[in-house]
Design a protein around this motif. Sequence first.
Motif, PDB file in Angstrom:
ATOM      1  N   GLN A  26     -10.708 -15.683  -7.488  1.00 39.45           N
ATOM      2  CA  GLN A  26     -11.593 -15.805  -7.940  1.00 39.45           C
ATOM      3  C   GLN A  26     -12.803 -15.750  -8.919  1.00 39.45           C
ATOM      4  OE1 GLN A  26     -13.607 -18.838  -4.534  1.00 39.45           O
ATOM      5  NE2 GLN A  26     -13.981 -19.973  -6.327  1.00 39.45           N
ATOM      6  N   GLY A  27     -13.300 -15.595  -9.815  1.00 37.45           N
ATOM      7  CA  GLY A  27     -14.446 -14.871 -10.087  1.00 37.45           C
ATOM      8  C   GLY A  27     -13.873 -14.612 -11.605  1.00 37.45           C
ATOM      9  N   ASP A  28     -12.760 -13.646 -11.300  1.00 37.09           N
ATOM     10  CA  ASP A  28     -12.044 -13.403 -12.396  1.00 37.09           C
ATOM     11  C   ASP A  28     -11.386 -13.976 -13.378  1.00 37.09           C
ATOM     12  OD1 ASP A  28     -11.078 -10.141 -13.772  1.00 37.09           O
ATOM     13  OD2 ASP A  28     -11.206 -10.061 -10.990  1.00 37.09           O
ATOM     14  N   LEU A  29     -11.189 -13.128 -14.425  1.00 37.05           N
ATOM     15  CA  LEU A  29     -10.110 -14.270 -15.437  1.00 37.05           C
ATOM     16  C   LEU A  29     -10.305 -13.035 -16.289  1.00 37.05           C
ATOM     17  CD1 LEU A  29     -13.530 -15.963 -17.086  1.00 37.05           C
ATOM     18  CD2 LEU A  29     -12.119 -17.117 -15.766  1.00 37.05           C
ATOM     19  N   HIS A  30      -9.539 -12.010 -15.727  1.00 27.48           N
ATOM     20  CA  HIS A  30      -8.481 -11.021 -16.509  1.00 27.48           C
ATOM     21  C   HIS A  30      -6.640 -11.278 -15.712  1.00 27.48           C
ATOM     22  CE1 HIS A  30     -12.623  -9.023 -16.299  1.00 27.48           C
ATOM     23  NE2 HIS A  30     -12.070  -8.186 -17.426  1.00 27.48           N
ATOM     24  N   ASP A  31      -6.543 -11.316 -17.000  1.00 28.74           N
ATOM     25  CA  ASP A  31      -4.991 -11.906 -16.373  1.00 28.74           C
ATOM     26  C   ASP A  31      -3.963 -10.736 -17.542  1.00 28.74           C
ATOM     27  OD1 ASP A  31      -5.005 -12.971 -19.367  1.00 28.74           O
ATOM     28  OD2 ASP A  31      -4.440 -14.641 -18.805  1.00 28.74           O
ATOM     29  N   ILE A  32      -4.156  -9.951 -18.086  1.00 30.03           N
ATOM     30  CA  ILE A  32      -3.409  -8.954 -19.325  1.00 30.03           C
ATOM     31  C   ILE A  32      -2.527  -8.618 -18.058  1.00 30.03           C
ATOM     32  CG2 ILE A  32      -2.876  -6.666 -20.306  1.00 30.03           C
ATOM     33  CD1 ILE A  32      -5.876  -7.823 -21.998  1.00 30.03           C
ATOM     34  N   GLY A  33      -2.875  -7.596 -17.428  1.00 32.55           N
ATOM     35  CA  GLY A  33      -2.386  -6.761 -15.703  1.00 32.55           C
ATOM     36  C   GLY A  33      -1.234  -8.052 -14.782  1.00 32.55           C
ATOM     37  N   LYS A  34      -1.728  -9.419 -14.471  1.00 32.65           N
ATOM     38  CA  LYS A  34      -0.821  -9.866 -14.276  1.00 32.65           C
ATOM     39  C   LYS A  34       0.123 -11.185 -15.339  1.00 32.65           C
ATOM     40  CE  LYS A  34      -2.397 -14.496 -13.860  1.00 32.65           C
ATOM     41  NZ  LYS A  34      -2.170 -15.274 -14.460  1.00 32.65           N
TER      42      LYS A  34
ATOM     43  N   GLY B 138      -3.063  -5.635  -5.802  1.00 31.45           N
ATOM     44  CA  GLY B 138      -3.345  -4.495  -7.920  1.00 31.45           C
ATOM     45  C   GLY B 138      -4.230  -5.249  -8.699  1.00 31.45           C
ATOM     46  N   GLY B 139      -4.813  -4.172  -9.324  1.00 29.52           N
ATOM     47  CA  GLY B 139      -5.543  -4.352 -10.138  1.00 29.52           C
ATOM     48  C   GLY B 139      -6.133  -3.251 -10.643  1.00 29.52           C
ATOM     49  N   ALA B 140      -6.857  -2.647 -11.958  1.00 31.82           N
ATOM     50  CA  ALA B 140      -7.600  -1.517 -11.549  1.00 31.82           C
ATOM     51  C   ALA B 140      -8.601  -0.584 -10.649  1.00 31.82           C
ATOM     52  CB  ALA B 140      -8.289  -1.415 -13.051  1.00 31.82           C
ATOM     53  N   PRO B 141      -9.937  -1.785 -10.171  1.00 30.18           N
ATOM     54  CA  PRO B 141     -10.642  -1.380  -8.650  1.00 30.18           C
ATOM     55  C   PRO B 141     -10.235  -1.161  -7.223  1.00 30.18           C
ATOM     56  CG  PRO B 141     -10.863  -3.023  -9.878  1.00 30.18           C
ATOM     57  CD  PRO B 141      -9.878  -3.169 -10.563  1.00 30.18           C
TER      58      PRO B 141
ATOM     59  N   ALA C 238       0.249  -2.486  -5.302  1.00 32.70           N
ATOM     60  CA  ALA C 238       0.393  -1.455  -6.344  1.00 32.70           C
ATOM     61  C   ALA C 238      -0.019  -1.355  -7.987  1.00 32.70           C
ATOM     62  CB  ALA C 238       1.303  -2.632  -7.175  1.00 32.70           C
ATOM     63  N   ALA C 239      -0.244  -0.163  -8.064  1.00 36.30           N
ATOM     64  CA  ALA C 239      -1.060   1.203  -8.922  1.00 36.30           C
ATOM     65  C   ALA C 239      -0.398  -0.168 -10.248  1.00 36.30           C
ATOM     66  CB  ALA C 239      -0.695   2.217  -8.529  1.00 36.30           C
ATOM     67  N   SER C 240       1.304  -0.005 -10.418  1.00 39.18           N
ATOM     68  CA  SER C 240       1.295  -0.550 -11.425  1.00 39.18           C
ATOM     69  C   SER C 240       2.390  -1.965 -11.065  1.00 39.18           C
ATOM     70  CB  SER C 240       2.216   0.151 -12.473  1.00 39.18           C
ATOM     71  OG  SER C 240       3.755   0.541 -11.602  1.00 39.18           O
ATOM     72  N   ALA C 241       3.074  -2.601 -12.748  1.00 40.35           N
ATOM     73  CA  ALA C 241       3.466  -3.800 -11.998  1.00 40.35           C
ATOM     74  C   ALA C 241       5.523  -3.293 -11.796  1.00 40.35           C
ATOM     75  CB  ALA C 241       3.208  -4.423 -13.755  1.00 40.35           C
ATOM     76  N   ALA C 242       5.140  -2.377 -12.413  1.00 37.87           N
ATOM     77  CA  ALA C 242       6.907  -1.748 -12.471  1.00 37.87           C
ATOM     78  C   ALA C 242       6.959  -1.315 -11.051  1.00 37.87           C
ATOM     79  CB  ALA C 242       6.890  -0.307 -13.139  1.00 37.87           C
TER      80      ALA C 242
ATOM     81  N   MET D 225      -1.964 -10.829  -5.445  1.00 39.90           N
ATOM     82  CA  MET D 225      -3.341 -11.075  -6.027  1.00 39.90           C
ATOM     83  C   MET D 225      -3.947 -10.115  -7.319  1.00 39.90           C
ATOM     84  SD  MET D 225      -5.241 -12.222  -2.736  1.00 39.90           S
ATOM     85  CE  MET D 225      -4.607 -12.787  -1.278  1.00 39.90           C
ATOM     86  N   SER D 226      -4.470 -10.233  -8.038  1.00 42.47           N
ATOM     87  CA  SER D 226      -4.850  -9.125  -8.998  1.00 42.47           C
ATOM     88  C   SER D 226      -6.360  -9.707  -9.237  1.00 42.47           C
ATOM     89  CB  SER D 226      -4.205  -9.824 -10.871  1.00 42.47           C
ATOM     90  OG  SER D 226      -4.863  -8.249 -11.507  1.00 42.47           O
ATOM     91  N   ALA D 227      -6.883  -8.437  -8.975  1.00 38.89           N
ATOM     92  CA  ALA D 227      -8.709  -8.401  -9.891  1.00 38.89           C
ATOM     93  C   ALA D 227      -8.804  -7.186 -10.560  1.00 38.89           C
ATOM     94  CB  ALA D 227      -8.960  -8.210  -8.195  1.00 38.89           C
ATOM     95  N   LEU D 228      -9.873  -7.249 -11.954  1.00 36.82           N
ATOM     96  CA  LEU D 228     -10.571  -6.219 -12.050  1.00 36.82           C
ATOM     97  C   LEU D 228     -11.610  -5.903 -12.108  1.00 36.82           C
ATOM     98  CD1 LEU D 228      -9.019  -5.213 -15.037  1.00 36.82           C
ATOM     99  CD2 LEU D 228      -7.189  -6.221 -13.452  1.00 36.82           C
ATOM    100  N   LEU D 229     -12.473  -6.761 -11.835  1.00 39.31           N
ATOM    101  CA  LEU D 229     -13.673  -6.142 -11.817  1.00 39.31           C
ATOM    102  C   LEU D 229     -14.372  -5.670 -10.010  1.00 39.31           C
ATOM    103  CD1 LEU D 229     -15.897  -9.819 -13.267  1.00 39.31           C
ATOM    104  CD2 LEU D 229     -14.930  -7.304 -14.093  1.00 39.31           C
ATOM    105  N   THR D 230     -15.183  -5.373  -9.513  1.00 38.76           N
ATOM    106  CA  THR D 230     -15.202  -4.362  -8.545  1.00 38.76           C
ATOM    107  C   THR D 230     -16.197  -5.565  -7.908  1.00 38.76           C
ATOM    108  OG1 THR D 230     -17.005  -3.296  -9.959  1.00 38.76           O
ATOM    109  CG2 THR D 230     -15.201  -1.828  -8.951  1.00 38.76           C
ATOM    110  N   THR D 231     -16.530  -6.672  -8.557  1.00 40.54           N
ATOM    111  CA  THR D 231     -17.430  -7.463  -7.596  1.00 40.54           C
ATOM    112  C   THR D 231     -16.293  -8.750  -7.693  1.00 40.54           C
ATOM    113  OG1 THR D 231     -17.736  -8.853 -10.156  1.00 40.54           O
ATOM    114  CG2 THR D 231     -19.745  -7.542  -8.951  1.00 40.54           C
TER     115      THR D 231
END
Length: 208
Positions: free
Chosen positions: A97-105, A175-178, A193-197, A145-151
Motif C-alpha cells: 500500500q502507498g507504493d506504485l513501483h512495479d518494475i521489480g515486481k 524484496g525491493g531496493a530499500p 531476496a536481493a533480486s528476482a533471481a 511483497m515488494s516496496a521501493l519507498l522507505t515510507t
Amino acid sequence: MNELTEIAQKLEAGDSQAVTAAIEQAITGQIPAATILNEGLIAGMNVIGRRFKAGEIFIPNVLIAARAMNAGIALLEPRLAADGIKPVGKLLIGTVQGDLHDIGKTLVNILFKGAGFEIIDLGVNVPAEKFLQAARAEKPDLIGMSALLTTTMLNMESCIRQLRASDVTATIIIGGAPTSQKFAAKINADLWAASAADGVELAKQAVA
Ligand code: B1M
C-alpha cells in the motif's frame, strides 16, 4: 541443435516467432508439453535470470525474453492442462500500500513464471486486507511483497502482522531496493531476496 535447445536459445534472444515455430516443431515431433516447458522455455529463462543477476543483460532484455516466454506458454497451456501438469507452486504477489513501483515486481513475476510457478498478481498499492483476502481465497504457497519507498516498506510490517494473526500459513517473501535481510527478520518475513533471481532460488527451496 535439437528443438529444445533451439527453444531455449530463441527465448534467450527474445525471438517470439522463432520460439513458437520451434515449439510447434517439437509438438509435431511428439515431445511432451512438460518437456518443452522444462527443457526449452524454463531452461532458457533460467539463463536469462542468471545473466540478469550477473549484470550481463538488463531489464529490456528480460522483458523481451518474457514476451517470447509468454508466447510459448500460450501455445503450450492447453496441452499442459490436458496432460494434468501442475505448477511447481503458487505465488501471490503485490507492491504494498502507498507504493506504485512495479518494475521489480514485474521481473519477479517473469522469473517465477519462468521457473514454473503460477502467479496471482494483486498489482500495486495493495492494502493488507487485500493480501489477506486473496491469500484465503487462493491458498498460495508463497506471499510476495515488494516496496521501493522507505515510507512504504513499513506497510510490509503491518501486512505481515495481519497475515501472521490469521489462519494464513504461506511462506512470506519480501524484496525491493530499500529492504534487507535485517529488515525482513525484524518484520517477521520468512525470506528476503536481493533480486528476482535470488527470490526464485529461495522459493524453489521453500516449496521443495
Ligand atoms: Co520512484 N523512487 N518515485 N518512480 N523510482 C525511487 C525508488 C527513488 C529511490 C528515486 C530517488 O529519489 N533516488 C525514490 C525513493 C526514495 C526513498 O524512498 N528513499 C523514489 C520516489 C521518491 C518516488 C516518488 C515519491 C517521486 C515523487 O512523486 N515525488 C514517486 C512515488 C510514487 C508512489 O509509489 N506512490 C515515484 C514514482 C516513480 C515513477 C512512477 C515515476 C516510476 C515507477 C514506474 C513503475 O514502477 N512502473 C519510478 C521509478 C522508475 C523509480 C526508480 C528510478 C527506479 C525503480 C526501479 O524500477 N528499479 C527509483 C530510483 C532508482 O532505483 N534508481 C525510484 C529497478 C527495479 C528492477 O529494481 O524494484 O529494486 P527493484 O527490484 C529488484 C530487487 O529489489 C528485487 O528484484 C528486482 C530485480 O532483480 N525485488 C524483489 C523487488 N521486489 C521484490 C520482491 C521479491 C523479491 C525480490 O519477492 C516478493
